[in-house]
Structure formats: C-alpha cells, structure tokens
Design an enzyme around this catalytic site. Sequence first.
Site, mmCIF file in Angstrom:
data_model
loop_
_atom_site.group_PDB
_atom_site.id
_atom_site.type_symbol
_atom_site.label_atom_id
_atom_site.label_comp_id
_atom_site.label_asym_id
_atom_site.label_seq_id
_atom_site.Cartn_x
_atom_site.Cartn_y
_atom_site.Cartn_z
ATOM 1 N N THR A 51 1.020 -1.205 0.079
ATOM 2 C CA THR A 51 0.030 -0.056 -0.073
ATOM 3 C C THR A 51 0.914 1.301 0.008
ATOM 4 O OG1 THR A 51 -1.555 -1.057 1.281
ATOM 5 C CG2 THR A 51 -1.823 1.266 1.207
ATOM 6 N N GLU A 86 -3.283 -5.602 -2.651
ATOM 7 C CA GLU A 86 -4.022 -6.950 -1.871
ATOM 8 C C GLU A 86 -5.185 -6.360 -0.909
ATOM 9 O OE1 GLU A 86 -4.751 -10.205 -1.981
ATOM 10 O OE2 GLU A 86 -2.754 -10.615 -1.983
ATOM 11 N N LYS A 146 -6.938 0.336 -2.769
ATOM 12 C CA LYS A 146 -6.596 -0.370 -1.275
ATOM 13 C C LYS A 146 -6.928 0.890 -0.314
ATOM 14 C CE LYS A 146 -4.706 -2.924 2.196
ATOM 15 N NZ LYS A 146 -3.373 -3.082 2.325
ATOM 16 N N PHE A 187 -19.112 -5.123 9.302
ATOM 17 C CA PHE A 187 -18.009 -3.953 9.643
ATOM 18 C C PHE A 187 -18.919 -3.027 10.428
ATOM 19 C CE2 PHE A 187 -13.957 -2.356 9.209
ATOM 20 C CZ PHE A 187 -13.007 -3.379 9.112
ATOM 21 N N GLY A 200 -17.340 -0.339 19.473
ATOM 22 C CA GLY A 200 -16.313 -0.828 20.419
ATOM 23 C C GLY A 200 -15.114 0.287 20.556
ATOM 24 N N CYS A 237 -3.103 -1.715 9.156
ATOM 25 C CA CYS A 237 -3.547 -1.128 7.891
ATOM 26 C C CYS A 237 -4.558 0.380 8.128
ATOM 27 C CB CYS A 237 -4.325 -2.245 7.261
ATOM 28 S SG CYS A 237 -3.027 -3.195 6.317
ATOM 29 N N ARG A 251 0.267 -4.769 16.598
ATOM 30 C CA ARG A 251 0.327 -3.683 16.376
ATOM 31 C C ARG A 251 -0.664 -2.511 16.188
ATOM 32 N NH1 ARG A 251 2.068 -4.723 10.111
ATOM 33 N NH2 ARG A 251 0.678 -6.220 10.468
HETATM 34 C C1 UDX Z 1 -7.878 -4.381 6.853
HETATM 35 C C2 UDX Z 1 -8.824 -4.407 5.759
HETATM 36 O O1 UDX Z 1 -9.987 -5.134 5.876
HETATM 37 C C3 UDX Z 1 -8.111 -5.139 4.574
HETATM 38 O O2 UDX Z 1 -9.010 -5.197 3.643
HETATM 39 C C4 UDX Z 1 -6.891 -4.638 4.207
HETATM 40 O O3 UDX Z 1 -6.306 -5.264 3.216
HETATM 41 C C5 UDX Z 1 -5.995 -4.518 5.410
HETATM 42 O O4 UDX Z 1 -6.732 -3.927 6.695
HETATM 43 P P1 UDX Z 1 -7.172 -5.883 8.787
HETATM 44 O O5 UDX Z 1 -6.293 -4.984 9.286
HETATM 45 O O6 UDX Z 1 -6.934 -7.298 9.038
HETATM 46 O O7 UDX Z 1 -7.482 -5.729 7.517
HETATM 47 O O8 UDX Z 1 -8.355 -5.686 9.886
HETATM 48 P P2 UDX Z 1 -10.187 -5.518 9.743
HETATM 49 O O9 UDX Z 1 -10.716 -6.895 9.823
HETATM 50 O O10 UDX Z 1 -10.297 -4.565 8.555
HETATM 51 O O11 UDX Z 1 -10.213 -4.783 11.464
HETATM 52 C C6 UDX Z 1 -9.641 -3.562 11.471
HETATM 53 C C7 UDX Z 1 -9.863 -3.031 12.742
HETATM 54 O O12 UDX Z 1 -11.146 -2.636 12.795
HETATM 55 C C8 UDX Z 1 -9.741 -3.946 13.977
HETATM 56 O O13 UDX Z 1 -9.378 -3.270 15.026
HETATM 57 C C9 UDX Z 1 -11.055 -4.497 14.278
HETATM 58 O O14 UDX Z 1 -11.352 -4.891 15.602
HETATM 59 C C10 UDX Z 1 -11.684 -3.107 14.152
HETATM 60 N N1 UDX Z 1 -13.369 -3.492 13.631
HETATM 61 C C11 UDX Z 1 -13.613 -3.989 12.589
HETATM 62 C C12 UDX Z 1 -14.227 -2.997 14.294
HETATM 63 O O15 UDX Z 1 -14.051 -1.979 15.427
HETATM 64 N N2 UDX Z 1 -15.721 -3.034 14.053
HETATM 65 C C13 UDX Z 1 -15.988 -3.817 13.121
HETATM 66 O O16 UDX Z 1 -17.245 -3.954 12.836
HETATM 67 C C14 UDX Z 1 -14.890 -4.415 12.339
#
Ligand code: UDX
Length: 439
Positions: free
Chosen positions: A122, A152, A208, A253, A257, A264, A334
């Site tokens: 990214t 990705e 992304k 999503f 919380g 990311c 992280r």
């Molecule tokens: C994210 C993107 O979803 C992914 O497409 C990208 O390529 C990389 O970044 P990731 O970092 O694995 O993936 O986590 P993700 O599942 O997106 O969750 C990110 C954060 O949001 C987490 O801390 C999670 O707990 C929080 N979250 C997610 C919420 O607080 N509420 C939700 O409903 C969903």
Amino acid sequence: MRISVLGTGYLGATHAAALASCGHEVLGIDADAARVEQLRLGVAPFHEPRLDELLARGVRSGALCFDTDYGRAARFADVHFLCVGTPQRPGSHAADLSAMWSAVHRLAPLLERGCLVVGKSTVPVGTASQVRDALRDNAPAGRSVELAWNPEFLREGHAVEDSLGPDRLVFGVASDPAYETLCAVYAPILASGVPAVRTDLPTAELAKVSANVMLAARISLVNLLAEVCEVTDADVGDLIEILGYDGRIGNRFLTPGIGFGGGCLPKDTRAFVARAEELGLGDAAAVLREVDVLNMRQRARTVDLAVSLLGGRARDEEVAVLGAAFKAGSDDVRDSPALDVACTLAGRGARVRVYDPKAGGNARRAAPGLTVVDTVEDACRGAALTLVLTDWAEFRSIDPVSLADVVRRPVVLDGRLSLDPDKWRAAGWDFHGLGRRVG
Ligand code: UDX
C-alpha cells in the site's frame, strides 16, 4: 509461471503460498534470514489460520522456496511482486516507503531481461510512476521492465481465504501484455468467477487505501452512534441491528467498540490524509482527520469508564484485560486498542493482568512492563474489574457464573459488544458495555 515475492510479512508470505497453490513456481525473498529459515520449514512466522498448511504443501512439493538473495530472484522469475511493509513513518503521519525503495533499488540493477514487476504494497498515490521510472533507469533491461500495480485486500485472520477467493482483483496496468500476464498469474482465481477490474496505475494505488478509509470511517461513525446511545439511554446493539437491515448499509463491519487498530486501517487513514495535504486537498480530507480522532477517543473513553468503575482511581487496583490482539483471529498487536488501553491503565498504577488466546507472546514483547498470563482465570483472579477488549469467540463463551467466583468484584466492561448483557447480569455481574443501555 516463475514468480518472486519480495517481502514475506503478512502479505508476502500468504501471497507466495497462495501463488504456489495456484500452480506457479514461487521464490519468496526476505532480508530477515531467521524468517527465511522458518518459512523454508513451511512454518508461518505469525498466527494465520490455514497458512501453515498452505506453506508446508508448497515447500514439500518444491513449488515454493525462500531465500535472502535478490540475485536469485532476478535470475529465476519473470514476474516479481513487491510485498514489503509500508508502515507509518516515525514522527509523521505519512507512509514510510524506505523498505519499498530498498527492494526496488536492490532488484533493478539485477534485471537483465524483460519482466513484469508488480506492486502489492500500500503506497501513497503517485508512488508507482516513480517506481516505474526507477526500475527503467536502473535495470540493464531498461524499458523492457514493466510495472503494474495489483493491491491486496487481505484481512489478517482470513488472509488465505482472501488471497484464494478475493472479492475482486485489481490490475493497474499500462499495456495489454502486462494485463495478460496478470490474468495468467491469477488464472485459477479468475476461473472461479472472481471479478477483475483493469485500470491505470494511480487508480490501482488508490484502491486499497480507499477501501480502508471507507471502512475506518464506517467504524468511527458507528462509534459516534454508540457514544450518543450512552448519553441518551439508547442501546447501540439494537441500533446496529436496525441499521444492518437497511440493504444500503448492511450489517458487516458495523460493530462499535474500542476502535480500529492493526497494521492497516490507522496508518492508511493517516497516510491518505498526509498525501491529500501534499496534493493541496488538506481541507477536503478534514473528515478523515476526525475519523482518526474519533477512533483514538474510544480508547480514552474506555480508560475513563474503567477508572470510574474502579471508583475513580486505578492505583493498586487489580484489573483483568481479556484480549491484546487488535482483533480476533490474529496474534498481531500493532496499534492494538486493547493493548493500548491495558498499558494506559497500568501506567495509571493499576495491577493489570492480560490474557489473549494467541497474542500473549507478542504482547509480552511489545509491552514488557505488563503482566501477561495464560488463562482467563489467571487474568481475572481477584480482579476488581474485568475488561473484554478483543472480540475473541473464547470470551463470548465464558461462563459468567463460574467467573464470578474467581474475581473480587463482578464488574465487567465489554469494549467489543461481545458479551450477552442479560446473561452476565443474571449471573450477578455489574455489566457495562460501550454504547449499551445501562441495565
Ligand atoms: C484491513 C482491511 O479489512 C483489509 O481489506 C486490508 O487489506 C487490510 O486492512 P485488517 O487490518 O486485517 O484488514 O483488519 P480488519 O478486519 O479490517 O479490522 C480492522 C480493525 O477494525 C480491527 O481493530 C477491528 O477490531 C476493527 N473493527 C472491525 C471494528 O471495530 N468493528 C468492526 O465492525 C470491524
């Protein structure tokens, strides 16, 4: 096809294993020799469901190898994927591209024949054209080295399924041959019906980070709604159910919380704002600054609520923190909101004990001052307050009746909308949840 994958972190290790399972010969390259040794044994250097199995299968079949040698990659492959990390730059909101430039400058002088280099990392929009020029200026093969961008979207905890069955593929290309090469790389995935969007380099670079700022904004909005619920005695659990039935909004999503974290969403939001400022669009990006502020506010709110549940003072109070990973299904700490809240409470003098099903080791390394224990019961023994800060299924299935006998005071703060308030209250707990109706 013969493919190299430069950088074998969360993205590269999974991508390499996925490409090998698609029938390609793949060479993963990483500067970290210890990591390469581990990968050669078919073992992932982090927790990711199904990845060990995929790596082991690739290594056993001979289709998947790992090395530290860029020269071997240049000789071996016709397609090179750039998968190095682009974290937040220390002391700035912009992305740190040093690992990517180092990979480009190591690879380019070794490229003796025409090939396709494909960026997956990214990066701020506009980087790809600089990478293309650097490759052409420094490669002996000159203009027969082409660049494409193929971001990705994999989520930690679902990286294998997201790699083999993504929602979409994005091919940022400047020529038909580059497009055809990418179609060949992903042939089995395309054949399974995954849509591919052909576009230019800058749109692919934006894809992304755009998805991530949309997701980040969505979480901060739902967290704002949770805060409004708290002061109006409404219930955010009911509210998101109602919102989720709206087909335009949907229910994914949408869980409020303690906010988003990880490698990311936070850094992509900040890097997007930093790039927008460089482009003279700082005012337009103000909304994303607020998304970040709202997100960090959730952590502060959680700490404040915890301290008030401890009677206004954290010092010397026993506090159990369930969860250290930034989300369930990952051992990644992280920018983890859970670990941040645990550290802040410990900084205020609380005796914090943290338990996480997978991230205990990483939590110990990242926050050596914290006490990290091996079971829920060890964390909760004698606690005056229990906080649930990562959305692990294990915490949802805790029996509140037996846990009430372990703690000193049955007071729980659910920071992830994970627990059933009625069940915990029936078991005698004083239950508090961010955005939840006070019972
Ligand atoms: C994210 C993107 O979803 C992914 O497409 C990208 O390529 C990389 O970044 P990731 O970092 O694995 O993936 O986590 P993700 O599942 O997106 O969750 C990110 C954060 O949001 C987490 O801390 C999670 O707990 C929080 N979250 C997610 C919420 O607080 N509420 C939700 O409903 C969903």
